[in-house]
Design a protein around this motif. Structure first.
Motif, mmCIF file in Angstrom:
data_model
loop_
_atom_site.group_PDB
_atom_site.id
_atom_site.type_symbol
_atom_site.label_atom_id
_atom_site.label_comp_id
_atom_site.label_asym_id
_atom_site.label_seq_id
_atom_site.Cartn_x
_atom_site.Cartn_y
_atom_site.Cartn_z
ATOM 1 N N TYR A 143 -12.167 -69.030 39.920
ATOM 2 C CA TYR A 143 -11.759 -70.265 40.815
ATOM 3 C C TYR A 143 -11.898 -69.448 42.173
ATOM 4 N N ARG A 165 -12.323 -76.907 39.076
ATOM 5 C CA ARG A 165 -11.345 -76.230 38.760
ATOM 6 C C ARG A 165 -11.546 -76.165 37.027
ATOM 7 N N ASP A 198 -12.449 -72.495 34.467
ATOM 8 C CA ASP A 198 -11.596 -72.656 33.374
ATOM 9 C C ASP A 198 -12.136 -71.976 32.409
#
Length: 483
Positions: A163, A285, A289
């Motif tokens: 990220y 994000r 992820d």
């Protein structure tokens, strides 16, 4: 080569000429992974090792100022009479180039003088994995990405590093995401009403996020997945206005590492490889992820780590061991690195050393002072090249204008006659200009050189320089011999 040096060659940067050798290499590896990672260097050729000065490490806000000035004055340059540089543009180019020189010098200092050699080798791997090439105005951002996006995150999770590097201003600039606007964004709608306005989706970062940084082409994603990943990324970029209140109004922050231009963002949910991603700032994000924990990502990067540190052709069992550590730790990098280094320590296969890594190992082994000090950046030196020229001549610079796929770990791509001749010339220059502090015989005794290496050195004659070149360019010191 004895155990200490064979391990330090494979996973580190060699022990400096004046360091005591650890007796327990397992304990040493563990300590290395937990060690702090300060930027160390020297003020001048004869100074003691110390921490790199804060004034030579500008923060992201200061670097963003350099950016804005660079872009603004490059525009002046383009619009100048007869295409000539304005004086202001010349001054800005000099400042930007100086920032790059500082970052490159800090990088080589850190690798030559740093005690955290294993962390620095891991940092090189990840810096190469998350390539930011030096194009247009990314030069002043690469050093920050290495320090804060890679080294500062080595003891965190892969998800955090992914990220952070995906959203880093250097990456967003390098792969043109700063100019990307969602197809249904307010910015795109506005531009469609104005003939002189351009705004559209750029899928460069979306493509490389999937192909190079995470799942790889083996995952079988589609062009639609790439485009939807780009739609998630639309709006992430840089606010070039000097006015911070304007930046806060348009991005919701004055943090240049978190700038999200809502007007440029694609509204609504998106679907990438079957995963539904929500709209807005948090969507990135969610995407990173998801990709960080994808089976294809785990397999792809576990294989890359093994190829870099363990074997050119790692076994299925070796790769599976790293994948298991990854899954059991939820992508904890320290756990993953520990497993990779365990495999590397047990490996009896040769592991070719990158030219850049080889150079740092030679300088550390010999105690040569081959790079300028930080207070000599502005000075001409008739013997010592700038760090920029050194790395470019080696053919391996993280500040070069390179492709997003990074440098290969395949030794076949580095073993040309030209590349070998470069190492010979560098070994010659290090001996002539770096004033090594230890002799060839002392180095061979310290590392436990093989009989073949000793015979090679003996066969070149009695001249110390020729012996130095032969030793440093031997198969053993290049990682071409079996342990």
């Amino acid at each position: 080569m004895n155990k200490q040096f064979s391990i330090a060659q494979r996973v580190g940067l060699m022990f400096r000429y004046d360091q005591d050798l650890p007796k327990d290499m397992d304990a040493w590896i563990k300590a290395q992974l937990n060690s702090p990672s300060p930027a160390l260097g020297v003020a001048n050729t004869y100074a003691d090792i110390a921490e790199w000065p804060d004034e030579l490490q500008p923060n992201l806000s200061q670097r963003a100022h350099l950016w804005r000035r660079y872009r603004a004055l490059k525009k002046q340059q383009r619009e100048g009479k007869n295409g000539q540089d304005t004086e202001a543009a010349k001054q800005t180019n000099r400042r930007e180039n100086l920032m790059r020189k500082k970052d490159e010098l800090k990088f080589v200092h850190r690798n030559v003088y740093g005690a955290d050699q294993v962390k620095l080798r891991l940092a090189a791997f990840w810096t190469n994995h998350f390539t930011i090439g030096n194009t247009f105005d990314t030069g002043s951002m690469i050093g920050h990405a290495i320090d804060e996006g890679i080294i500062a995150k080595l003891n965190g999770s892969f998800a955090d590093m992914l990220y952070g590097m995906t959203s880093h201003p250097g990456m967003l600039t390098y792969l043109d995401n700063v100019d990307s606007a969602g197809e249904r964004s307010e910015q795109a709608k506005h531009c469609r009403r104005k003939p002189d306005c351009q705004a559209g989706l750029n899928d460069n970062l979306g493509r490389e996020l999937l192909e190079l940084h995470t799942v790889s082409v083996a995952a079988g994603y589609t062009e639609i997945d790439i485009r939807n990943a780009a739609q998630v990324l639309a709006g992430w970029g840089i606010w070039f206005d000097e006015d911070l209140s304007s930046m806060r109004k348009n991005t919701g922050t004055t943090d240049h590492w978190n700038a999200y231009k809502k007007r440029w963002a694609e509204p609504g949910t998106k679907k990438v490889m079957g995963k539904t991603i929500s709209g807005g700032r948090n969507g990135l994000r969610q995407l990173t992820d998801f990709l960080a924990n994808h089976d294809r990502t785990i397999h792809y990067i576990s294989t890359k780590l093994c190829q870099h540190f363990v074997s050119d052709n790692p076994s299925k069992d070796q790769i599976e061991a790293v994948k298991l550590a990854w899954r059991q730790s939820d992508g904890d990098l320290q756990t993953i690195h520990t497993q990779v280094l365990k495999l590397a320590m047990k490996s009896t296969e040769p592991k070719f050393i990158w030219p850049m890594t080889w150079l740092f190992q030679v300088v550390r082994l010999s105690g040569a002072r081959y790079f300028k000090g930080w207070d000599e950046i502005y000075q001409y030196h008739d013997k010592l090249m700038h760090s920029k020229e050194v790395l470019e001549e080696l053919g391996q610079s993280f500040w070069s204008s390179r492709q997003p796929n990074g440098y290969s770990s395949n030794k076949a791509e580095w073993l040309s006659a030209e590349m070998f001749e470069r190492r010979i010339r560098f070994a010659d220059a290090i001996y002539e200009n770096g004033s090594p502090r230890t002799s060839v015989n002392e180095i061979m005794e310290r590392i436990g050189a093989t009989p073949q290496t000793r015979a090679l050195v003996a066969n070149v004659g009695a001249l110390p320089k020729h012996q130095f070149i032969a030793l440093m360019c031997s198969p053993e010191l290049m990682g071409l011999n079996h342990v």
